[in-house]
Design an enzyme around this catalytic site. Structure first.
Site, PDB file in Angstrom:
ATOM      1  N   ARG A 155     128.314  -2.614  23.705  1.00  0.00           N
ATOM      2  CA  ARG A 155     127.814  -1.745  22.909  1.00  0.00           C
ATOM      3  C   ARG A 155     128.222  -1.905  21.330  1.00  0.00           C
ATOM      4  NH1 ARG A 155     125.626   3.271  25.794  1.00  0.00           N
ATOM      5  NH2 ARG A 155     125.579   4.279  23.873  1.00  0.00           N
TER       6      ARG A 155
ATOM      7  N   TYR B   5     125.848  -3.240  18.085  1.00  0.00           N
ATOM      8  CA  TYR B   5     125.304  -1.972  17.606  1.00  0.00           C
ATOM      9  C   TYR B   5     126.338  -1.256  16.848  1.00  0.00           C
ATOM     10  CZ  TYR B   5     122.186   2.097  17.007  1.00  0.00           C
ATOM     11  OH  TYR B   5     121.683   3.252  16.530  1.00  0.00           O
TER      12      TYR B   5
ATOM     13  N   GLY C 289     128.238  -2.969  14.257  1.00  0.00           N
ATOM     14  CA  GLY C 289     127.164  -3.570  13.177  1.00  0.00           C
ATOM     15  C   GLY C 289     126.946  -2.497  12.152  1.00  0.00           C
ATOM     16  N   LYS C 290     126.779  -1.216  12.804  1.00  0.00           N
ATOM     17  CA  LYS C 290     126.605   0.081  11.900  1.00  0.00           C
ATOM     18  C   LYS C 290     127.863   0.343  11.161  1.00  0.00           C
ATOM     19  CE  LYS C 290     122.166   1.346  13.066  1.00  0.00           C
ATOM     20  NZ  LYS C 290     121.198   1.862  12.169  1.00  0.00           N
TER      21      LYS C 290
ATOM     22  N   ASN D 131     112.708   7.932  28.924  1.00  0.00           N
ATOM     23  CA  ASN D 131     112.859   7.489  30.531  1.00  0.00           C
ATOM     24  C   ASN D 131     112.526   8.642  31.243  1.00  0.00           C
ATOM     25  OD1 ASN D 131     113.406   4.736  29.882  1.00  0.00           O
ATOM     26  ND2 ASN D 131     115.340   4.865  31.162  1.00  0.00           N
TER      27      ASN D 131
ATOM     28  N   GLY E 196     126.039  12.232  35.719  1.00  0.00           N
ATOM     29  CA  GLY E 196     125.294  12.880  34.777  1.00  0.00           C
ATOM     30  C   GLY E 196     126.013  13.961  34.042  1.00  0.00           C
TER      31      GLY E 196
ATOM     32  N   GLN F 263     127.981  13.179  31.613  1.00  0.00           N
ATOM     33  CA  GLN F 263     128.357  12.732  30.126  1.00  0.00           C
ATOM     34  C   GLN F 263     127.418  13.583  29.455  1.00  0.00           C
ATOM     35  OE1 GLN F 263     126.577  10.944  32.444  1.00  0.00           O
ATOM     36  NE2 GLN F 263     125.198   9.293  31.902  1.00  0.00           N
ATOM     37  N   THR F 264     127.725  14.073  28.225  1.00  0.00           N
ATOM     38  CA  THR F 264     126.853  15.060  27.558  1.00  0.00           C
ATOM     39  C   THR F 264     126.389  14.299  26.297  1.00  0.00           C
ATOM     40  OG1 THR F 264     128.751  15.723  25.946  1.00  0.00           O
ATOM     41  CG2 THR F 264     128.448  17.021  28.076  1.00  0.00           C
ATOM     42  N   ARG F 265     125.138  14.634  25.832  1.00  0.00           N
ATOM     43  CA  ARG F 265     124.630  14.374  24.326  1.00  0.00           C
ATOM     44  C   ARG F 265     123.843  15.600  23.776  1.00  0.00           C
ATOM     45  NH1 ARG F 265     126.701  10.518  26.039  1.00  0.00           N
ATOM     46  NH2 ARG F 265     126.052   8.195  25.908  1.00  0.00           N
TER      47      ARG F 265
HETATM   48  P1  NAD Z   1     113.194   2.266  16.624  1.00  0.00           P
HETATM   49  O1  NAD Z   1     113.532   1.083  17.555  1.00  0.00           O
HETATM   50  O2  NAD Z   1     111.748   2.844  17.161  1.00  0.00           O
HETATM   51  O3  NAD Z   1     112.804   1.755  15.283  1.00  0.00           O
HETATM   52  C1  NAD Z   1     113.633   0.814  14.620  1.00  0.00           C
HETATM   53  C2  NAD Z   1     112.474  -0.102  13.847  1.00  0.00           C
HETATM   54  O4  NAD Z   1     113.266  -1.162  13.052  1.00  0.00           O
HETATM   55  C3  NAD Z   1     111.517  -0.749  14.553  1.00  0.00           C
HETATM   56  O5  NAD Z   1     110.071  -0.349  14.061  1.00  0.00           O
HETATM   57  C4  NAD Z   1     111.899  -1.935  14.561  1.00  0.00           C
HETATM   58  O6  NAD Z   1     110.558  -3.001  14.940  1.00  0.00           O
HETATM   59  C5  NAD Z   1     112.315  -2.242  13.290  1.00  0.00           C
HETATM   60  N1  NAD Z   1     113.245  -3.423  13.216  1.00  0.00           N
HETATM   61  C6  NAD Z   1     114.208  -3.818  14.081  1.00  0.00           C
HETATM   62  N2  NAD Z   1     114.825  -4.906  13.748  1.00  0.00           N
HETATM   63  C7  NAD Z   1     114.184  -5.376  12.587  1.00  0.00           C
HETATM   64  C8  NAD Z   1     114.419  -6.202  11.603  1.00  0.00           C
HETATM   65  N3  NAD Z   1     115.411  -7.324  11.856  1.00  0.00           N
HETATM   66  N4  NAD Z   1     113.566  -6.252  10.538  1.00  0.00           N
HETATM   67  C9  NAD Z   1     112.772  -5.381  10.123  1.00  0.00           C
HETATM   68  N5  NAD Z   1     112.602  -4.475  11.076  1.00  0.00           N
HETATM   69  C10 NAD Z   1     113.375  -4.363  12.325  1.00  0.00           C
HETATM   70  O7  NAD Z   1     114.372   3.317  16.637  1.00  0.00           O
HETATM   71  P2  NAD Z   1     114.442   4.703  16.006  1.00  0.00           P
HETATM   72  O8  NAD Z   1     114.883   5.562  16.876  1.00  0.00           O
HETATM   73  O9  NAD Z   1     113.212   5.040  15.179  1.00  0.00           O
HETATM   74  O10 NAD Z   1     115.647   4.313  14.882  1.00  0.00           O
HETATM   75  C11 NAD Z   1     115.613   4.160  13.551  1.00  0.00           C
HETATM   76  C12 NAD Z   1     117.029   4.037  13.080  1.00  0.00           C
HETATM   77  O11 NAD Z   1     117.674   5.288  13.183  1.00  0.00           O
HETATM   78  C13 NAD Z   1     117.578   2.832  13.442  1.00  0.00           C
HETATM   79  O12 NAD Z   1     118.447   2.097  12.459  1.00  0.00           O
HETATM   80  C14 NAD Z   1     118.814   3.563  14.290  1.00  0.00           C
HETATM   81  O13 NAD Z   1     119.846   2.687  14.504  1.00  0.00           O
HETATM   82  C15 NAD Z   1     118.995   4.930  13.679  1.00  0.00           C
HETATM   83  N6  NAD Z   1     119.461   5.938  14.543  1.00  0.00           N
HETATM   84  C16 NAD Z   1     118.305   6.443  15.571  1.00  0.00           C
HETATM   85  C17 NAD Z   1     119.129   7.334  16.452  1.00  0.00           C
HETATM   86  C18 NAD Z   1     118.179   8.215  17.539  1.00  0.00           C
HETATM   87  O14 NAD Z   1     118.641   8.746  18.317  1.00  0.00           O
HETATM   88  N7  NAD Z   1     116.667   7.812  17.511  1.00  0.00           N
HETATM   89  C19 NAD Z   1     120.135   7.945  16.371  1.00  0.00           C
HETATM   90  C20 NAD Z   1     121.376   6.937  15.629  1.00  0.00           C
HETATM   91  C21 NAD Z   1     120.676   6.338  14.709  1.00  0.00           C
HETATM   92  N1  UDP Z   2     120.843   7.472  30.627  1.00  0.00           N
HETATM   93  C1  UDP Z   2     120.562   7.807  32.148  1.00  0.00           C
HETATM   94  N2  UDP Z   2     119.387   7.350  32.581  1.00  0.00           N
HETATM   95  C2  UDP Z   2     118.372   6.573  31.932  1.00  0.00           C
HETATM   96  C3  UDP Z   2     118.733   6.311  30.390  1.00  0.00           C
HETATM   97  C4  UDP Z   2     120.005   6.746  29.752  1.00  0.00           C
HETATM   98  O1  UDP Z   2     121.463   8.628  32.742  1.00  0.00           O
HETATM   99  O2  UDP Z   2     117.468   6.395  32.364  1.00  0.00           O
HETATM  100  C5  UDP Z   2     122.000   7.967  30.085  1.00  0.00           C
HETATM  101  C6  UDP Z   2     122.873   6.819  29.419  1.00  0.00           C
HETATM  102  O3  UDP Z   2     123.815   6.337  30.337  1.00  0.00           O
HETATM  103  C7  UDP Z   2     123.781   7.743  28.246  1.00  0.00           C
HETATM  104  C8  UDP Z   2     122.638   9.071  28.027  1.00  0.00           C
HETATM  105  O4  UDP Z   2     121.850   8.906  28.872  1.00  0.00           O
HETATM  106  O5  UDP Z   2     124.772   8.303  29.131  1.00  0.00           O
HETATM  107  C9  UDP Z   2     122.099   8.783  26.416  1.00  0.00           C
HETATM  108  O6  UDP Z   2     121.484   7.159  26.615  1.00  0.00           O
HETATM  109  P1  UDP Z   2     120.656   6.786  25.611  1.00  0.00           P
HETATM  110  O7  UDP Z   2     120.317   5.256  25.518  1.00  0.00           O
HETATM  111  O8  UDP Z   2     119.343   7.810  25.465  1.00  0.00           O
HETATM  112  O9  UDP Z   2     121.535   7.123  24.202  1.00  0.00           O
HETATM  113  P2  UDP Z   2     123.088   6.515  23.743  1.00  0.00           P
HETATM  114  O10 UDP Z   2     123.702   6.323  24.964  1.00  0.00           O
HETATM  115  O11 UDP Z   2     122.911   5.639  23.185  1.00  0.00           O
HETATM  116  O12 UDP Z   2     123.442   7.989  23.249  1.00  0.00           O
END
Ligand code: NAD
Ligand code: UDP
Length: 312
Positions: free
Chosen positions: A141, A144, A147-148, A189, A206, A208-210
């Site tokens: 992981r 990601y 990187g962030k 999913n 199952g 784990q929490t979110r």
């Molecule tokens: P997403 O995958 O639907 O959106 C990401 C978008 O970025 C996509 O349209 C993808 O094509 C584009 N992209 C990826 N790499 C690129 C690149 N090199 N150049 C140009 N475009 C690129 O995901 P999302 O859920 O909409 O997430 C959007 C942002 O929010 C992301 O930065 C993600 O890390 C952040 N984020 C999302 C969540 C969540 O739960 N959805 C949580 C934390 C952070």
């Molecule tokens: N997860 C799961 N089944 C799935 C997809 C995800 O049990 O089909 C679990 C995953 O292991 C994690 C949680 O759900 O514990 C949230 O996963 P997700 O990928 O949505 O987000 P993140 O782990 O990045 O918070």
């Protein structure tokens, strides 16, 4: 009228943000390389003369005269960000350098879509912004998470060194319509599996929490953060503090879809955080009393309605 650049604008969150910014009377440039995003997500905006869709990769510089930048470009689902982890690091790090360079040149304000993943597998619960996190720097992981984290560092350094006006938002698990059906994240999913009558795949036990936030609440928080005074840089957590186990989520999805799907248990991926819940005190105080308004059942209903149209 402000001209606003949204990188990753054709993705799940980006498309909702573009829609809202246009509705508020802004001129929006949506930039995307369509790795995980889709033209379909913004097709309904293409007729608007104040909307422009640009195919571009944020790892190379982009030039435009803009007032504000929302930097969302980055794959967000574990299966997608692990598909090409080196590219994921480049997207976060070089993407940040490029949007910050642009913000510096044109004196734009820039907001970074950071993540609760900067806290890793947290030992402090709920997570507060001054917790530095528990992140494995060499795991699957890390591309990601690190990187962030590096992007946050760059944002703070451009702010301190060059006076760039920055905002960092730490987004907690967000769901809603326009998630890609093949996205791989848990909410999409489970809904797709339930609607298709396939097994619901829980990774691990199952337990784990979110804490799940509906996309409209996030977009409201993002725009409010962008509009805060310059001294507010963040990071600010934005999420819904109602915490659920993944097993509870599976049961809720089965109930709401009235599915006959069975729950199956699969291996837990490495470094999967055991618990996650945002402390949103700062968001509430800094963003004019912001708080989530859509709770899980209501948000799931809207998301299920969307996926019913997508997966038949
Ligand atoms: P997403 O995958 O639907 O959106 C990401 C978008 O970025 C996509 O349209 C993808 O094509 C584009 N992209 C990826 N790499 C690129 C690149 N090199 N150049 C140009 N475009 C690129 O995901 P999302 O859920 O909409 O997430 C959007 C942002 O929010 C992301 O930065 C993600 O890390 C952040 N984020 C999302 C969540 C969540 O739960 N959805 C949580 C934390 C952070
Ligand atoms: N997860 C799961 N089944 C799935 C997809 C995800 O049990 O089909 C679990 C995953 O292991 C994690 C949680 O759900 O514990 C949230 O996963 P997700 O990928 O949505 O987000 P993140 O782990 O990045 O918070």
């Amino acid at each position: 009228m402000k001209r606003i650049l949204v990188t990753g604008g054709a993705g799940f969150i980006g498309s909702h943000l573009c829609e809202r910014l246009l509705a508020e009377g802004n001129d929006v440039i949506c930039l995307d390389n369509f790795f995980t995003g889709r033209k379909q997500n913004v097709a309904h905006l293409l007729g608007n003369p104040y909307f422009e869709l640009v195919r571009h990769d944020v790892i190379t510089p982009y030039y435009a005269e803009v007032d504000e930048i929302y930097n969302l470009a980055c794959p967000a689902s574990p299966i997608h960000y692990q598909y090409n982890p080196i590219k994921t690091v480049k997207t976060s790090v070089m993407g940040a350098i490029n949007v910050l360079g642009l913000a510096k040149r044109v004196r734009a304000k820039v907001l970074q879509a950071s993540t609760s993943e900067v806290y890793g597998d947290p030992n402090v619960h709920p997570q507060v912004e001054n917790y530095w996190g528990n992140v494995n720097p060499i795991g699957i992981r890390s591309c990601y998470d690190e990187g962030k984290r590096c992007a946050e560092t760059l944002f703070m350094d451009y702010h301190r060194q060059n006076g760039v006006r920055i905002k960092i938002i730490r987004i907690f698990n967000t769901y809603g319509p326009r998630m890609n059906p093949n996205d791989g994240r848990v909410v999409s999913n489970f809904i797709v599996q339930a609607l298709q009558g396939n097994n619901i795949t829980i990774y691990g036990k199952g337990t784990q929490t979110r804490s799940f936030q509906y996309v409209d609440d996030l977009v409201e928080g993002m725009i409010r953060l962008m509009n805060t005074p310059d001294e507010v840089t963040g990071p600010v957590n934005v999420g819904n503090p109602n915490e659920f186990t993944i097993l509870e989520l599976a049961q809720k999805v089965i109930e709401l879809t009235q599915s006959t799907s069975k729950i199956v248990f699969e291996d837990l991926p490495a470094d999967d955080p055991r618990q996650r819940q945002p402390d949103i005190t700062q968001a509430h105080n800094l963003l004019g009393g912001w708080q989530p308004t859509v709770q899980l059942a209501a948000g799931l209903h809207k998301t299920i309605d969307y996926f019913r149209q997508q997966v038949r």
